[in-house]
Design a protein around this motif. Structure first.
Motif, PDB file in Angstrom:
ATOM      1  N   GLU A   2       8.811  -1.038   3.581  1.00 54.15           N
ATOM      2  CA  GLU A   2       7.830   0.026   3.526  1.00 54.15           C
ATOM      3  C   GLU A   2       6.846  -0.242   2.404  1.00 54.15           C
ATOM      4  O   GLU A   2       7.115  -1.007   1.481  1.00 54.15           O
ATOM      5  CB  GLU A   2       8.522   1.356   3.274  1.00 54.15           C
ATOM      6  N   LYS A   3       5.725   0.420   2.493  1.00 55.34           N
ATOM      7  CA  LYS A   3       4.671   0.255   1.502  1.00 55.34           C
ATOM      8  C   LYS A   3       5.183   0.596   0.103  1.00 55.34           C
ATOM      9  O   LYS A   3       4.887  -0.099  -0.865  1.00 55.34           O
ATOM     10  CB  LYS A   3       3.487   1.135   1.876  1.00 55.34           C
ATOM     11  N   GLU A   4       5.987   1.648  -0.035  1.00 53.82           N
ATOM     12  CA  GLU A   4       6.512   2.063  -1.337  1.00 53.82           C
ATOM     13  C   GLU A   4       7.442   1.004  -1.931  1.00 53.82           C
ATOM     14  O   GLU A   4       7.429   0.754  -3.130  1.00 53.82           O
ATOM     15  CB  GLU A   4       7.240   3.399  -1.205  1.00 53.82           C
ATOM     16  N   GLN A   5       8.263   0.365  -1.090  1.00 63.42           N
ATOM     17  CA  GLN A   5       9.171  -0.683  -1.564  1.00 63.42           C
ATOM     18  C   GLN A   5       8.387  -1.889  -2.070  1.00 63.42           C
ATOM     19  O   GLN A   5       8.737  -2.486  -3.081  1.00 63.42           O
ATOM     20  CB  GLN A   5      10.124  -1.103  -0.453  1.00 63.42           C
ATOM     21  N   GLU A   7       5.264  -1.865  -3.221  1.00 63.75           N
ATOM     22  CA  GLU A   7       4.617  -1.479  -4.470  1.00 63.75           C
ATOM     23  C   GLU A   7       5.613  -1.496  -5.624  1.00 63.75           C
ATOM     24  O   GLU A   7       5.316  -1.969  -6.716  1.00 63.75           O
ATOM     25  CB  GLU A   7       4.000  -0.086  -4.331  1.00 63.75           C
ATOM     26  N   SER A   8       6.798  -0.988  -5.377  1.00 62.79           N
ATOM     27  CA  SER A   8       7.838  -0.958  -6.406  1.00 62.79           C
ATOM     28  C   SER A   8       8.223  -2.375  -6.842  1.00 62.79           C
ATOM     29  O   SER A   8       8.365  -2.649  -8.039  1.00 62.79           O
ATOM     30  CB  SER A   8       9.062  -0.222  -5.887  1.00 62.79           C
ATOM     31  N   HIS A  12       7.563  -3.914 -10.518  1.00 60.78           N
ATOM     32  CA  HIS A  12       8.711  -4.436 -11.274  1.00 60.78           C
ATOM     33  C   HIS A  12       8.421  -5.859 -11.760  1.00 60.78           C
ATOM     34  O   HIS A  12       8.711  -6.199 -12.917  1.00 60.78           O
ATOM     35  CB  HIS A  12       9.981  -4.406 -10.423  1.00 60.78           C
TER      36      HIS A  12
END
Length: 109
Positions: A2-5, A7-8, A12
């Motif tokens: 997913e987009k959030e993963q 970005e995370s 990191h």
């Protein structure tokens, strides 16, 4: 992913990179580190040579081992030292055998 993963994961990676850079900057700012002198280790055969040189006379291997231990705190293995000294004697290198398990420096070095 997913987009959030994604970005995370990217954030990191940037964070880890920045922490490494900050650590490098702090290390450089702290000034030059003391360079420890490399410890030169003395070989066992050099310890034996030193003991015989100090004695100035032939010594039995038991006496050599005892003196090396007393002077340097190094415990030598009898069979190993006898074998090494015998090989050196046979090659004509630094040592002579004056009797059974009695060694001296070649030429009274």
């Amino acid at each position: 992913m997913e987009k959030e993963q994604i970005e995370s994961a990217v954030l990191h990676a940037i964070e880890v990179s920045l922490e490494a850079q900050l650590k490098a900057v702090r290390r450089l700012r702290s000034g030059p580190r003391e360079v420890k002198a490399a410890r030169k280790s003395t070989s066992q055969i050099d310890l034996v040579h030193d003991v015989l040189r100090r004695a100035g006379k032939p010594l039995h291997v038991s006496e050599i081992i005892e003196r090396v231990h007393k002077a340097n705190g190094v415990k030598l293995e009898r069979e190993s030292i006898v074998s090494t000294l015998t090989k050196k004697v046979n090659r004509g290198d630094r040592f002579v055998r004056t009797d059974k398990n009695v060694f001296a420096l070649k030429g009274g070095d």
